[in-house]
Write an enzyme that holds these catalytic residues in place. Structure first.
Site, mmCIF file in Angstrom:
data_model
loop_
_atom_site.group_PDB
_atom_site.id
_atom_site.type_symbol
_atom_site.label_atom_id
_atom_site.label_comp_id
_atom_site.label_asym_id
_atom_site.label_seq_id
_atom_site.Cartn_x
_atom_site.Cartn_y
_atom_site.Cartn_z
ATOM 1 N N ILE A 119 0.816 -1.227 0.000
ATOM 2 C CA ILE A 119 0.000 0.000 0.000
ATOM 3 C C ILE A 119 0.852 1.282 0.000
ATOM 4 C CG2 ILE A 119 -0.295 0.383 2.502
ATOM 5 C CD1 ILE A 119 -3.316 0.664 1.940
ATOM 6 N N GLN A 161 11.167 -4.950 10.856
ATOM 7 C CA GLN A 161 9.863 -5.516 10.481
ATOM 8 C C GLN A 161 8.747 -4.739 11.177
ATOM 9 O OE1 GLN A 161 9.409 -9.701 11.455
ATOM 10 N NE2 GLN A 161 7.499 -9.898 10.321
ATOM 11 N N HIS A 213 6.524 -11.844 5.244
ATOM 12 C CA HIS A 213 6.259 -11.377 3.879
ATOM 13 C C HIS A 213 7.561 -11.064 3.171
ATOM 14 C CE1 HIS A 213 6.178 -7.980 6.690
ATOM 15 N NE2 HIS A 213 6.780 -7.296 5.735
ATOM 16 N N PHE A 214 7.551 -11.289 1.876
ATOM 17 C CA PHE A 214 8.671 -10.911 1.013
ATOM 18 C C PHE A 214 8.267 -9.674 0.224
ATOM 19 C CE2 PHE A 214 9.525 -15.319 1.832
ATOM 20 C CZ PHE A 214 10.908 -15.410 1.858
ATOM 21 N N HIS A 215 9.152 -8.680 0.197
ATOM 22 C CA HIS A 215 8.975 -7.515 -0.668
ATOM 23 C C HIS A 215 9.549 -7.875 -2.042
ATOM 24 C CE1 HIS A 215 8.264 -4.467 2.623
ATOM 25 N NE2 HIS A 215 8.881 -5.410 3.328
HETATM 26 P P1 5GP Z 1 7.886 -4.695 6.859
HETATM 27 O O1 5GP Z 1 8.392 -3.438 7.466
HETATM 28 O O2 5GP Z 1 7.153 -5.480 7.909
HETATM 29 O O3 5GP Z 1 8.907 -5.476 6.119
HETATM 30 O O4 5GP Z 1 6.860 -4.251 5.725
HETATM 31 C C1 5GP Z 1 5.515 -4.077 5.908
HETATM 32 C C2 5GP Z 1 4.980 -3.532 4.610
HETATM 33 O O5 5GP Z 1 3.563 -3.644 4.652
HETATM 34 C C3 5GP Z 1 5.310 -2.054 4.359
HETATM 35 O O6 5GP Z 1 6.024 -1.930 3.145
HETATM 36 C C4 5GP Z 1 3.941 -1.372 4.313
HETATM 37 O O7 5GP Z 1 3.863 -0.368 3.335
HETATM 38 C C5 5GP Z 1 2.993 -2.528 3.999
HETATM 39 N N1 5GP Z 1 1.664 -2.370 4.549
HETATM 40 C C6 5GP Z 1 1.321 -1.943 5.802
HETATM 41 N N2 5GP Z 1 -0.012 -1.961 5.966
HETATM 42 C C7 5GP Z 1 -0.537 -2.421 4.789
HETATM 43 C C8 5GP Z 1 -1.871 -2.662 4.347
HETATM 44 O O8 5GP Z 1 -2.863 -2.451 5.048
HETATM 45 N N3 5GP Z 1 -2.027 -3.141 3.087
HETATM 46 C C9 5GP Z 1 -0.957 -3.382 2.254
HETATM 47 N N4 5GP Z 1 -1.222 -3.851 1.036
HETATM 48 N N5 5GP Z 1 0.314 -3.166 2.638
HETATM 49 C C10 5GP Z 1 0.525 -2.688 3.897
#
Ligand code: 5GP
Length: 140
Positions: free
Chosen positions: A34, A96, A102-104
């Site tokens: 998002i 995180q 999750h994988f980006h």
């Molecule tokens: P992390 O920091 O855990 O590796 O990444 C979490 C990711 O989830 C971030 O890139 C953030 O933009 C995304 N994200 C957070 N909330 C939501 C959501 O409600 N929907 C989607 N599609 N992505 C989200």
């Protein structure tokens, strides 16, 4: 790491909140981030409760990485990107923020802004829809 069933990606998997889906199979799900850091930034998650890679069941890990590969190929094609970043974070100390593994998957052109892991601005829903469709159309 313990798993909280109320994290945002668990809610997406249960259909309780919307997401821009690209692809799913029995064990994994791919959708748009998002707050993309670049066009085509997507996320791939397993359909099982696991907070991080370290606690992920091996069969789901295998299925998820196969989907990551599929999405990375499609995203590269869809955005005509010379490179694609794949990465993930484990634990708050690693940065995180959502505690469902999750994988980006992020297309990279080598020219835009220096790499940052997190976006700061929510993208418009219609743009995310269009990009999800574009990557889905590039799936083999
Ligand atoms: P992390 O920091 O855990 O590796 O990444 C979490 C990711 O989830 C971030 O890139 C953030 O933009 C995304 N994200 C957070 N909330 C939501 C959501 O409600 N929907 C989607 N599609 N992505 C989200």
């Amino acid at each position: 790491m313990s798993y909280d069933d109320n994290n945002i990606f668990a809610k997406i998997l249960r259909g309780e909140i919307p997401a821009h889906k690209i692809y799913e199979d029995a064990r994994s799900f791919a959708f748009m981030d998002i707050m993309p850091i670049a066009e085509g930034h997507s996320l791939v998650i397993p359909k099982c409760p696991a907070a991080d890679l370290l606690s992920l069941d091996a069969d789901y890990a295998a299925a998820t990485i196969q989907t990551v590969q599929k999405i990375a190929r499609a995203a590269k094609r869809a955005f005509d990107a010379p490179g694609v970043f794949v990465g993930q974070l484990n634990g708050e100390a690693a940065g995180q923020t959502v505690f469902h593994i999750h994988f980006h998957v992020i297309p990279r052109d080598g020219k835009s802004a220096p790499f940052a892991f997190h976006g700061r601005k929510e993208a418009a829903s219609e743009i995310l829809s269009a990009h999800a469709a574009k990557i889905a159309a590039a799936l083999e």
